[in-house]
Design a protein around this motif. Structure first.
Motif: not given
Length: 371
Positions: A93-94, A97, A99-100, A103-104, A153, A209
């Motif tokens: 994960f980031d 953030t 987020v995986n 999934r970016e 991202h 994602g």
């Protein structure tokens, strides 16, 4: 002997100003009509086996006649790879953030009907070329938007822009404690028989994602809409996620097995001139809707009893959960099972779990691919 051309992709900057870059290795093909390929590995920091597979692939390709361009991006996420805590790599994960990292990728959300109406008079090859340009330009636009984008991202969309230039996209991953399995789009199920992977998850045309979905979903949507207008052509882009057993592991001999499976697929697609036959092995699959998660009903210390990659009959022990705080009661050690037959594919890496931890992922309603 064919040699790879080395370069680097700039994917961002660190706080102190250093440039973040991903090494690229390109094998130039001799036939511009042959499919082009993009292969990446190590988007998740602990999932290192894909780098060994890329090494073995490049070694094999040095002695091949390469027809279509092949671009390799090992070490695709330098931030995740360096995300360490003690002896463990945390890079799933980031950290900014949460987020995986996988999934970016950009969800294009193209108005397919409007795009097709504007381009419907083009012949198939020009239509495909124009749609590919649309996808690539959308990535470039996203990277340059005036309000900026997150670190994760930016990394993902830079990689995605490379993927959109290819006809075949392979994203190499591993699980926590896992057997080998392949994510394969439903329209391309027949391709699963070329890879040296025993289990396949057949996935629908929906964007969740991940890189494979980012690569194939827009094309699947385009071909489906074109078919509704009476125009039929095959989905021009193939994309797969290869899960190469467990994380935090390098096995060069096993990497060669998987590299040869990929070579068999590249041979089938005409990317290389040499004839490479797929391994003879049983292959099984289930649809993504039948891929189930089992979450811990209570906390505790877990013994993972079901072996990944081996069928488990309903009622047989999946896990034992140890609760020493309940010693002396009948709840000190609890055996848990499932109410249907399955094939365990992966399980959580740690033996210490919270209530609700995803302990296993299992395939149900499994069927065998015909030889």
């Amino acid at each position: 002997m064919t040699k790879a051309i080395t370069s680097a992709l700039n994917v961002g900057e660190l706080a102190a100003g250093q440039v973040l870059s991903v090494p690229l290795f390109t094998f130039k093909g001799t036939d511009n009509r042959a499919p082009t390929v993009y292969v990446q590995a190590n988007v998740h920091g602990a999932e290192v086996q894909g780098n060994a597979v890329i090494y073995q692939l490049m070694t094999l390709l040095e002695n091949c006649h390469v027809l279509g361009d092949i671009v390799f991006a090992p070490l695709a996420n330098p931030l995740g790879i360096n995300q360490k805590s003690g002896e463990f790599t945390l890079g799933r994960f980031d950290p900014i953030t949460g987020v995986n990292w996988n999934r970016e990728y950009l969800d294009h959300k193209i108005d397919i009907a409007a795009w097709y109406k504007q381009h419907q008079d083009l012949p198939n090859d020009e239509l495909i070329k124009s749609f590919k340009a649309t996808l690539t330009e959308a990535c470039h636009t996203k990277l340059q938007q005036p309000w900026g984008i997150t670190t994760g991202h930016r990394l993902a969309v830079n990689l995605q822009s490379l993927a959109h230039s290819a006809d075949i996209v392979l994203d190499l991953h591993t699980g926590p404690k896992s057997c080998k399995h392949l994510y394969c789009p439903e329209y391309d199920m027949d391709s699963a028989k070329f890879f040296s992977i025993p289990y396949s998850l057949i996935i629908p045309n929906s964007f969740g994602g991940a890189m494979d979905e980012a690569a194939f979903c827009p094309w699947w949507q385009l071909t489906e809409y074109a078919a509704s207008q009476g125009r039929h052509f095959d989905v021009p882009v193939a994309a797969f996620t290869l899960e190469l057993a467990s994380q935090e592991r390098i096995d060069m001999a096993d990497a060669l097995v998987d590299a040869k499976g990929i070579m068999a697929y590249l041979s089938h697609r005409g990317v290389i001139q040499e004839a490479v036959q797929p391994a003879k092995m049983p292959r099984y699959a289930c649809y993504l809707k039948d891929y189930k998660k089992f979450h811990a009903p209570q906390s505790g210390m877990v013994e993972y009893c079901a072996k990944v990659g081996e069928p488990l009959l309903a009622g047989n022990t999946l896990v034992n959960i140890l609760r020493l705080d309940l010693y002396g009661s009948d709840k000190a050690c609890t055996s848990l099972s499932l109410d249907k037959d399955c094939v365990p594919i992966l399980h959580f890496a740690s033996a210490s779990v919270h209530q609700g931890t995803e302990l296993y992922k299992v395939m149900t309603n499994v069927f065998e691919f015909p030889c």
